[in-house]
Structures are given as C-alpha cells and as structure tokens.
Design an enzyme around this catalytic site. Structure first.
Site, PDB file in Angstrom:
ATOM      1  N   TYR A 245       1.957   4.718  -7.730  1.00 46.70           N
ATOM      2  CA  TYR A 245       2.478   5.484  -8.376  1.00 46.70           C
ATOM      3  C   TYR A 245       3.757   5.330  -9.794  1.00 46.70           C
ATOM      4  CZ  TYR A 245      -1.540   6.254  -6.655  1.00 46.70           C
ATOM      5  OH  TYR A 245      -3.351   7.447  -5.711  1.00 46.70           O
TER       6      TYR A 245
ATOM      7  N   SER B  70       0.655  -0.922   0.559  1.00 42.62           N
ATOM      8  CA  SER B  70      -0.060   0.347   1.061  1.00 42.62           C
ATOM      9  C   SER B  70       1.050   1.213   0.121  1.00 42.62           C
ATOM     10  CB  SER B  70      -0.477  -0.210   1.248  1.00 42.62           C
ATOM     11  OG  SER B  70       0.327   0.546   2.362  1.00 42.62           O
ATOM     12  N   LYS B  71       0.180   1.943   0.058  1.00 44.28           N
ATOM     13  CA  LYS B  71       1.333   3.478  -0.143  1.00 44.28           C
ATOM     14  C   LYS B  71       1.720   3.625   1.268  1.00 44.28           C
ATOM     15  CE  LYS B  71       0.061   5.922  -3.577  1.00 44.28           C
ATOM     16  NZ  LYS B  71       1.594   6.841  -4.098  1.00 44.28           N
ATOM     17  N   ARG B  72       1.304   3.650   2.048  1.00 42.17           N
ATOM     18  CA  ARG B  72       1.956   2.799   3.400  1.00 42.17           C
ATOM     19  C   ARG B  72       3.561   2.628   3.693  1.00 42.17           C
ATOM     20  NH1 ARG B  72       2.546  -0.442   7.100  1.00 42.17           N
ATOM     21  NH2 ARG B  72       1.354  -1.352   6.107  1.00 42.17           N
ATOM     22  N   ASN B  73       3.567   1.289   2.378  1.00 37.70           N
ATOM     23  CA  ASN B  73       4.919   0.140   2.533  1.00 37.70           C
ATOM     24  C   ASN B  73       5.579   0.967   1.741  1.00 37.70           C
ATOM     25  OD1 ASN B  73       2.928  -1.588   2.078  1.00 37.70           O
ATOM     26  ND2 ASN B  73       2.894  -2.649   2.831  1.00 37.70           N
TER      27      ASN B  73
END
Ligand code: GLU
Length: 481
Positions: free
Chosen positions: A261, A254-257
C-alpha cells in the site's frame, strides 16, 4: 479555453491504495496535467460491507502525500457530482429504466440456487458458463407470479446475438469481442445497487470523462461497458489499458511478490517523489530516456503513445536505489525534516524540539545521507547519537575481546587529551596509536566503532565521535573496558 480532457481515478474505499491503483492514478494524473485537463477522483463505494469512510480518508491522505491533486472529488465537489456511487443511485435507476423500456435490459428472477445449478451443468458439459436467458422473455403474468412468491429481481442486460464489439484501445489498438462470448450480465442487483460495469458507464458519461486509462485487467469488462453505451445511444470515452505490473517472479504483482500500500511505502521510508518517479517508469519511457524526473518534468514529457502495453516488472532494488538517489539530493535540513517522524516513532526525538536539537540533527543527517536508501534506516543508524545508554549489538560485541578492550583503554586516554575534539584530531590520535604500536587500523577502529556506536556498520567513525562529543565518547569507551 480549458482543455476538454477529463480523466478519473475510481478507487473503492475498501482499503488503502496499493501499487496498481497508484500506477493507474499517476498515469491519469500525468495525462490530465500534461494537457491542462481535469483529473477527477470518484469513489466506487457500492460494496457496502467493505466500504468505510475511514478508507476514504486514507485515500485522500495517500493521494495528498504523493502530491497527486484532484480537481473534482467527493471532498471538494465539482460540477458533475456527487462523486460517491452510493449517492448516485437515482442516476443509475433512471438509466436502468431507460434500458428496460427500450428492451435492452430485463428483470431476472432466477434464484442463486437455480443459477448455481446452471453453472454446474455447464461445468459438467465442459463449456464456458453463460446465463441461460431463462427470464429474457417473461410475460407480465410470469413476472407477477414470481413477485408474488416474494422473489426480488435483478436487472440483466440483453446482449445482442451475432455481433462484434470493437474498440480502438489507445495503447493496444483494435480489440474485438464477439457478443456471443458474453452472457446476459447483471447490471443492477436485487437490492437496487448497480454492478460495476453499469455504474462505471453512467459515471463516465455523466461526468463527461473523455479518456479512460486503467489496468489491463479491465479489458475483459470493456465489451459489456461498450454494449451499455451503445444501448443508451451514447458515445463512449476513448479507452486505454496499461500493462500489468509484475513482481520480480514475473507473476502479477500481489502482496506476496512485492505489492504494498502507498502507506507502507511511506512507512518504509520512501520519498513520495522517488516513488512517483519509479512508478512512472513502469510502462512509460520519456522520449529522451531520462531516468530521474521531477513531477514537472514528467508532466512536460508525458505522452500516452509512449506507454507500452507490455507488462512491466516492479524491481524493489531499483526503487531502493532510486530512493537513495533522491535522499542524497535533499538538503540536510529537508532530510532532517523528513526523518523526524521516523526518529519520533522510535522515541529518539520528541515533539519539543529546541533550535540546538535541530542543529545537531542536521549534522547527524550529514553523517548518514550518503549511506541510506530509505528514511526508515535513519533511526537504526543514528540511534547511538540520541540514546544515553548504548545497547551493543550482540554480534558486534564479539569484537570486544580482551585484547581489543586493552587497546580501547589506551585510545581512550589519547582521546581524553586531544586539543579540539573534532574529526581530524580524533582520527589523528587513533591513527597515531595504531602506528606506534604497529597494529592494523581496522583491527583497532572496528572495536572503537562498536564501543561508540554499538554496531559494526555506522556513519563515519571520527565524525560520529566528534558529534557525540568528548564526554560521551569517553564514557562509552570506559563502559566496555
Ligand atoms: N474501481 C475500479 C478499479 O479500481 C475502477 C475501474 C475503472 O477504472 O473503470 O479497478
């Protein structure tokens, strides 16, 4: 005869392409290209709030940047278009009508409040929620009454009781789901727009898709889709679900880990060929275990039966390492060409390049090629070549003590008189100073580096000085005295 293999990527134009979609797209593309098949790009744009033509453009741009070309798509057409779902509503309507007529689907008038109440009831009982089927057997009269109240129905699929949906996943083998675990699901919203599970079936059938390769997140959607195929009397394509990509913390990417893009990767200075190579090895290993593969090699070696079902871990350090390798394999001219936008963005280069600028740029590239892992590192490392006024990094400035400044003055005088201002002679002059004064090379060279490049870490010092030229080098040494 062209290969009958037809695969597709079906992103939603609600944002840029992220790593997961890139991964799926790449595997489909490799599959098509390895078998001489067709790769279709189509857009799932039924989320009218979030779908935007600008995002569509971004998807094309990113795919083009990656070099993943498509044979049919919204922008280029093809024999099975249109390729945007919102342009295919008639097709979905026809199929929905057939399902309704055959009794495989029915109108449901339940309001969101009624459904919410059902959901809460299930929660209270601690059971998994399934639609109550309240509207399954409405009479014509029941329906009319509800329509008179102004209710707009959705269309639900009538899931058969006591059966099993079985499919042979290309990557995972047999997967079996009892139909009793599937509630009567919505296929068309009250505004006439189809739900993904329904639209995807109609799209895949009408576009003659032969293989669906997608992320394992879609395994849970597959039974619904297969029930629709069955009800319409259609043969489903072969389906294969690739394992998730996990972050280094082993949670879904996810964006967090670490997810990003495609455009982010470009801006961070990754080369498309490195990114593709890296992505291809997430869940696939070529037979010979080769780690660096050109696109052509990937195409030649790609086999679906070497794609694992196990999740793979996205290791950003490995991507950096791989990218650095790709950078080192570029010609200097190519490295300069690819670095140019990064330098322009920082205002270090303009559009109006003269041939001499280019020559110098290529020489500058030679000083950093071995040292960078991403193109985004180029401006920081080479800024001192381009700027007239040097800003010295505050930490580095600490090395400019009274003592070292005194040395710099003497070094400056020696450099002023070297015959040819190249790397060999500048180095010889500096070393002579160090030796004659019984100093440590590093103690002298580091302050020189700071004065000349503004940093403690830089491309090779003497090559940098030579490239910078005598005048600028001396000026920089003067300015810190
Ligand atoms: N739009 C869906 C996705 O990107 C397509 C799923 C599918 O391939 O069936 O996940």
């Amino acid at each position: 005869m062209p290969s009958p293999v037809r695969v597709r990527l079906a992103p939603s134009p609600t944002g840029p392409i992220h790593a997961g979609t890139l991964h799926t797209g790449l595997f489909n593309w490799l599959y098509a290209r390895s078998l001489g098949g067709t790769f279709v790009l189509r857009l799932e744009d039924t989320d009218q709030e979030r779908s935007r033509p600008e995002w569509e453009e971004v998807i094309y741009q990113e795919m083009r940047w990656l070099g993943l070309d498509w044979d049919e798509g919204p922008d280029i057409g093809g024999n099975y278009g249109p390729y945007r779902q919102m342009e295919r509503l008639d097709t979905y309507r026809d199929s929905a009508r057939r399902l309704l007529e055959a009794g495989h689907a029915y109108y449901c008038y339940c309001t969101p409040e009624e459904l919410e109440a059902e959901r809460q009831e299930a929660q209270k009982k601690g059971v998994v929620y399934q639609y109550s089927r309240k509207c399954r057997n409405l009479t014509a009269e029941d329906r009319r009454r509800r329509e008179d109240e102004g209710r707009k129905p959705v269309i639900r699929f009538r899931v058969p009781d006591g059966e099993k949906v079985v499919f042979d996943d290309l990557i995972r083998g047999l997967i079996e789901t009892p139909t009793d675990s599937i509630g009567d699901f919505i296929i068309v919203r009250s505004n006439g727009i189809p739900i993904y599970n329904f639209a995807v079936v109609i799209d895949d059938v009408t576009m003659k898709i032969t293989h669906v390769i997608r992320g394992e997140g879609h395994i849970s959607n597959t039974p619904q889709q297969l029930l629709i195929y069955q009800a319409l009397g259609l043969e489903p394509p072969r389906l294969g679900h690739i394992g998730h990509i996990l972050g280094k913390d082993r949670a879904k990417l996810s964006k967090r880990n670490g997810d990003a893009y495609v455009g982010d990767y470009r801006e961070r200075g990754y080369l498309p060929e490195a990114l593709l190579n890296f992505m291809a090895l997430l869940g696939w290993t070529p037979e010979d275990g080769q780690e660096f593969l050109t696109k052509e090699e990937m195409i030649r070696q790609f086999k679906l039966d070497r794609v694992t079902r196990a999740p793979s871990v996205f290791d950003p350090d490995k991507l950096d390492w791989m990218n650095g390798n790709y950078i080192r394999n570029l010609s200097l001219d190519e490295l300069a060409r690819r670095s140019l936008p990064f330098l322009q963005k920082q205002g270090l280069m303009t559009d109006a390049l003269q041939p001499a600028d280019w020559d110098r740029m290529v020489k500058i590239m030679a000083t950093v090629q071995e040292r960078i892992r991403t193109l985004a590192e180029v401006p920081g490392m080479t800024e001192f070549f381009f700027r007239d006024e040097l800003t010295i990094d505050p930490d580095a400035a600490k090395l400019l003590t009274e003592q070292s400044r005194a040395w710099l003055g003497q070094v400056r005088d020696r450099l002023a008189v070297v015959e040819v201002f190249d790397a060999v002679q500048t180095e010889a002059a500096c070393r002579a100073f160090v030796e004659e004064n019984g100093l440590k090379a590093k103690a002298v060279f580091q302050p020189i580096r700071v004065a000349v490049t503004g940093r403690t870490v830089s491309p090779p010092l003497f090559e940098s000085m030579a490239l910078l030229g005598r005048e600028k080098t001396l000026r920089r040494l003067d300015s810190v005295r």
